[in-house]
Motif scaffolding. Structure first.
Motif, PDB file in Angstrom:
ATOM      1  N   TRP A 173       1.130 -16.324 -68.993  1.00  9.46           N
ATOM      2  CA  TRP A 173       0.647 -15.388 -67.962  1.00  9.46           C
ATOM      3  C   TRP A 173       0.711 -16.059 -66.592  1.00  9.46           C
ATOM      4  CZ3 TRP A 173      -3.034 -15.721 -64.253  1.00  9.46           C
ATOM      5  CH2 TRP A 173      -3.273 -14.545 -63.524  1.00  9.46           C
ATOM      6  N   TYR A 174       0.249 -17.320 -66.543  1.00  9.09           N
ATOM      7  CA  TYR A 174       0.235 -18.019 -65.255  1.00  9.09           C
ATOM      8  C   TYR A 174       1.659 -18.222 -64.732  1.00  9.09           C
ATOM      9  CZ  TYR A 174      -0.792 -21.407 -61.646  1.00  9.09           C
ATOM     10  OH  TYR A 174      -0.884 -22.040 -60.440  1.00  9.09           O
ATOM     11  N   ARG A 175       2.548 -18.639 -65.636  1.00 11.70           N
ATOM     12  CA  ARG A 175       3.929 -18.908 -65.198  1.00 11.70           C
ATOM     13  C   ARG A 175       4.598 -17.625 -64.697  1.00 11.70           C
ATOM     14  NH1 ARG A 175       5.506 -20.348 -69.527  1.00 11.70           N
ATOM     15  NH2 ARG A 175       6.919 -18.645 -70.045  1.00 11.70           N
ATOM     16  N   GLU A 176       4.337 -16.524 -65.399  1.00 12.61           N
ATOM     17  CA  GLU A 176       5.008 -15.267 -65.034  1.00 12.61           C
ATOM     18  C   GLU A 176       4.369 -14.587 -63.823  1.00 12.61           C
ATOM     19  OE1 GLU A 176       4.808 -13.265 -68.778  1.00 12.61           O
ATOM     20  OE2 GLU A 176       6.182 -14.732 -69.680  1.00 12.61           O
ATOM     21  N   ASN A 177       3.079 -14.853 -63.569  1.00 14.26           N
ATOM     22  CA  ASN A 177       2.391 -14.119 -62.503  1.00 14.26           C
ATOM     23  C   ASN A 177       2.018 -14.940 -61.280  1.00 14.26           C
ATOM     24  OD1 ASN A 177       1.795 -11.275 -63.679  1.00 14.26           O
ATOM     25  ND2 ASN A 177       1.381 -12.735 -65.338  1.00 14.26           N
ATOM     26  N   VAL A 178       1.887 -16.246 -61.428  1.00  6.57           N
ATOM     27  CA  VAL A 178       1.453 -17.080 -60.304  1.00  6.57           C
ATOM     28  C   VAL A 178       2.483 -18.201 -60.063  1.00  6.57           C
ATOM     29  CG1 VAL A 178      -0.426 -18.444 -59.321  1.00  6.57           C
ATOM     30  CG2 VAL A 178      -0.957 -16.623 -60.975  1.00  6.57           C
ATOM     31  N   ASN A 179       2.594 -19.067 -61.033  1.00  4.66           N
ATOM     32  CA  ASN A 179       3.525 -20.211 -61.007  1.00  4.66           C
ATOM     33  C   ASN A 179       3.533 -20.963 -59.677  1.00  4.66           C
ATOM     34  OD1 ASN A 179       5.163 -21.895 -62.456  1.00  4.66           O
ATOM     35  ND2 ASN A 179       7.066 -20.860 -61.902  1.00  4.66           N
ATOM     36  N   ALA A 180       2.322 -21.223 -59.175  1.00  2.00           N
ATOM     37  CA  ALA A 180       2.234 -21.977 -57.919  1.00  2.00           C
ATOM     38  C   ALA A 180       2.652 -23.419 -58.190  1.00  2.00           C
ATOM     39  CB  ALA A 180       0.800 -21.944 -57.410  1.00  2.00           C
TER      40      ALA A 180
ATOM     41  N   ALA B 115      13.677 -23.371 -70.463  1.00  2.00           N
ATOM     42  CA  ALA B 115      13.275 -23.012 -69.094  1.00  2.00           C
ATOM     43  C   ALA B 115      11.798 -23.384 -68.870  1.00  2.00           C
ATOM     44  CB  ALA B 115      13.485 -21.521 -68.864  1.00  2.00           C
ATOM     45  N   ILE B 116      11.009 -23.328 -69.945  1.00  7.10           N
ATOM     46  CA  ILE B 116       9.578 -23.667 -69.813  1.00  7.10           C
ATOM     47  C   ILE B 116       9.425 -25.163 -69.543  1.00  7.10           C
ATOM     48  CG2 ILE B 116       7.415 -23.813 -71.134  1.00  7.10           C
ATOM     49  CD1 ILE B 116       8.215 -21.176 -72.448  1.00  7.10           C
ATOM     50  N   VAL B 117      10.209 -25.971 -70.249  1.00  8.57           N
ATOM     51  CA  VAL B 117      10.136 -27.426 -70.031  1.00  8.57           C
ATOM     52  C   VAL B 117      10.629 -27.734 -68.608  1.00  8.57           C
ATOM     53  CG1 VAL B 117      10.814 -29.685 -70.904  1.00  8.57           C
ATOM     54  CG2 VAL B 117      10.644 -27.752 -72.504  1.00  8.57           C
ATOM     55  N   ALA B 118      11.714 -27.074 -68.203  1.00  7.47           N
ATOM     56  CA  ALA B 118      12.275 -27.327 -66.866  1.00  7.47           C
ATOM     57  C   ALA B 118      11.246 -26.972 -65.785  1.00  7.47           C
ATOM     58  CB  ALA B 118      13.555 -26.514 -66.683  1.00  7.47           C
ATOM     59  N   ASN B 119      10.476 -25.908 -66.012  1.00  2.00           N
ATOM     60  CA  ASN B 119       9.444 -25.510 -65.044  1.00  2.00           C
ATOM     61  C   ASN B 119       8.378 -26.612 -64.906  1.00  2.00           C
ATOM     62  OD1 ASN B 119       8.423 -23.375 -63.281  1.00  2.00           O
ATOM     63  ND2 ASN B 119       6.697 -23.290 -64.709  1.00  2.00           N
ATOM     64  N   GLU B 120       8.028 -27.239 -66.038  1.00  2.00           N
ATOM     65  CA  GLU B 120       7.029 -28.326 -65.989  1.00  2.00           C
ATOM     66  C   GLU B 120       7.596 -29.524 -65.224  1.00  2.00           C
ATOM     67  OE1 GLU B 120       4.048 -27.822 -66.686  1.00  2.00           O
ATOM     68  OE2 GLU B 120       4.307 -25.946 -67.799  1.00  2.00           O
TER      69      GLU B 120
END
Ligand code: FAD
Ligand code: SF4
Length: 462
Positions: free
Chosen positions: A124-131, A191-196
């Motif tokens: 939810w955080y990644r899809e809606n905020v991802n600050a 893509a989730i690992v890359a985001n981290e």
């Protein structure tokens, strides 16, 4: 009011006969309504046993209460106050033997789906905020992290938060360790690992790939020539084991690590990929752990008609997570338990054409506490396979140890550390699989976090 349903809110999943032809994620994740429904199953225990079962002591009832209220941002903040990578652990942690195994709702019915809720909050955080985090003010102290698996990423994140100038040195061309080269896309999207990794970079961490420490640079050079004041070694346990039976050098025999690296990191499943991989008709995976399940499910997706898991003990003794066994079976993987290979057979071109196996039975428990498998005389048979994938476990690669004077290892080749995660070399710390041997993502993250705290204490004391 608490939701007293005895079973977990089901997780939406791709249909097994569709997903075994694609590499998209199998479990699709809860919707907000499903998450709130499931969160209401939590009894908000005064002494929450679930927290005791979590290796990083996530404040479980507190974050679940926020999910039940629909305040997902607050839930995310609570989770990430103790766990930096919830989108990963929510997906791959063995919750059934950790937090969920202790949940009181599990006494009568199924436990609260803590892992699914953790994943929901992170997604939810990644899809809606991802600050992206801000870069903290630098304290000018340089720390090197060797390896970018969960141990290295967590150690780097914790140190960067405190203002250290952290550089990660990664041997492969992409950061993430097993999270990118081992665990397949359909369990953990890359893509989730890359985001981290991007978040770490936003905090000022430098990630240097294609940097094999022990070859390109030594640990001594990191200190003496590059000015690092401490080094954390999170180099994992990537060296595969083999059975030492005849035929293991034939074409068509892989270690699970090599096979999974070709598929996951090198994207052999994409049409445009130029990574060679044998397109098999019938594959035998030898072993019964999570890695074996991943290799089997990849082989099926690459088009193999028949995929066997060949395991010398019974299904009850299999180390793989129940969920992974269940998913594999649903996708058509055939379990050949109480079966042990004795020889891999080759054709005149040196390619695998079959594997001789022997039936086993279980005797008395051995040193591991599991019943010892004993061959049944005269029960040999041949499996008609053209590919064999050995998934028998891994140990740490000796490169760093052999190029760093003073680093001690135990008889399994794992680095020896003290209670502060410091090795036998001053200011060289280590954690994760490099210290424990092949273990879990959350234990590697826990070690990375504790080592970062120890490095900080040592630097403050100087
Ligand atoms: P790793 O993740 O192995 O990362 C080490 C990194 O160091 C690698 O990127 C490597 O390239 C790099 N490196 C090594 N040597 C050097 C060097 N000399 N110089 C620079 N870099 C170097 N655990 C779970 O909890 N749940 C699961 O579902 C699960 N599934 C798994 C599936 C597979 C296929 C595999 C292989 C493991 C699985 N595990 C699972 C185990 C888990 O992934 C590991 O325990 C965890 O990744 C260990 O983290 P680490 O940071 O210690 O090492
Ligand atoms: Fe909720 Fe189960 Fe933890 Fe109790 S043990 S607080 S019911 S998750």
């Amino acid at each position: 009011m608490a939701n007293m349903t005895l079973t977990k809110t089901p997780m939406p999943e791709q249909d097994p006969n569709v997903r075994n032809h694609n590499f998209q994620e199998v479990a699709l994740g809860y919707t907000a309504e499903m998450a709130m429904e499931e969160a209401k199953r939590c009894l908000q225990c005064k002494k929450p046993k679930c927290v005791e079962g979590c290796p990083v002591n996530i404040h479980i009832p507190e974050f679940i209460a926020k999910v039940a209220e629909g305040d997902f941002q607050a839930a995310y903040e609570i989770v990430t106050s103790t766990n930096a990578l919830p989108a990963l652990s929510g997906r791959v942690c063995p919750q059934e033997s950790q937090c969920e195994s202790k949940c009181v709702r599990g006494v009568k019915g199924e436990p609260v789906a803590i892992g699914r809720l953790e994943r929901f909050v992170a997604d939810w955080y990644r899809e809606n905020v991802n600050a992206m985090p801000e870069k903290p003010e630098s304290n000018g102290i340089k720390v090197a992290v060797v390896g970018s698996g969960p141990a290295g990423l967590t150690c780097a994140a914790e140190l960067a938060k405190k203002g250290y100038e952290v550089t990660i040195f990664e041997a492969l061309h992409r950061a993430g360790g097993v999270l990118v080269y081992g665990i397949p896309e359909f369990r953990l999207p890359k893509a989730i690992v890359a985001n981290e990794v991007r978040k770490l970079q936003a905090m000022g961490v430098t990630v240097m790939t294609d940097m094999v420490i022990g070859k390109v640079l030594s640990i001594d050079e990191l200190f003496d020539e590059m000015g690092f004041k401490a080094v954390f070694v999170g180099s994992g346990a990537g060296l595969p084991m083999f059975m030492h039976i005849p035929g293991e050098a034939l074409r068509g025999v892989y270690s699970a690590n090599e096979y999974l690296t070709r598929v996951n990191l090198m994207k052999a499943y994409e049409e445009a990929s130029d990574t060679p991989i044998i397109v098999s008709k019938a594959v035998a995976i030898v072993g019964g752990g999570n890695v074996a399940m991943d290799a089997a499910r990849c082989a099926k997706r690459l088009g193999a008609e028949t995929v066997y898991i060949v395991y010398r003990r019974g299904e009850a003794e299999m180390p793989a997570r129940l969920e992974e066994q269940h998913h594999a079976k649903e996708e058509g993987i055939i379990f050949k338990t109480l079966t042990n290979p004795t020889e891999i057979l080759g054709d005149e071109d040196g390619r695998v054409k079959g594997m001789t196996c022997i039936q086993m039975e279980l005797g008395e428990p051995d040193a591991s506490g599991r019943r010892r498998p004993i061959p049944v005389e005269g029960s040999e048979f041949t499996l008609d396979v053209d590919t064999v994938i050995m998934s028998l476990g891994t140990s740490p690669n000796p490169l760093i140890r052999s190029t760093t004077p003073g680093l001690e290892v135990n008889r399994k080749g794992c680095l020896v550390v003290n209670e502060d995660h410091m090795t036998t070399r001053d200011q060289v710390y280590a954690g994760g699989d490099a210290v424990t041997g092949a273990a879990t993502v959350i234990l590697a993250m826990g070690a990375g976090k504790e080592a970062a705290a120890a490095i900080d204490r040592a630097m403050q004391a100087k």
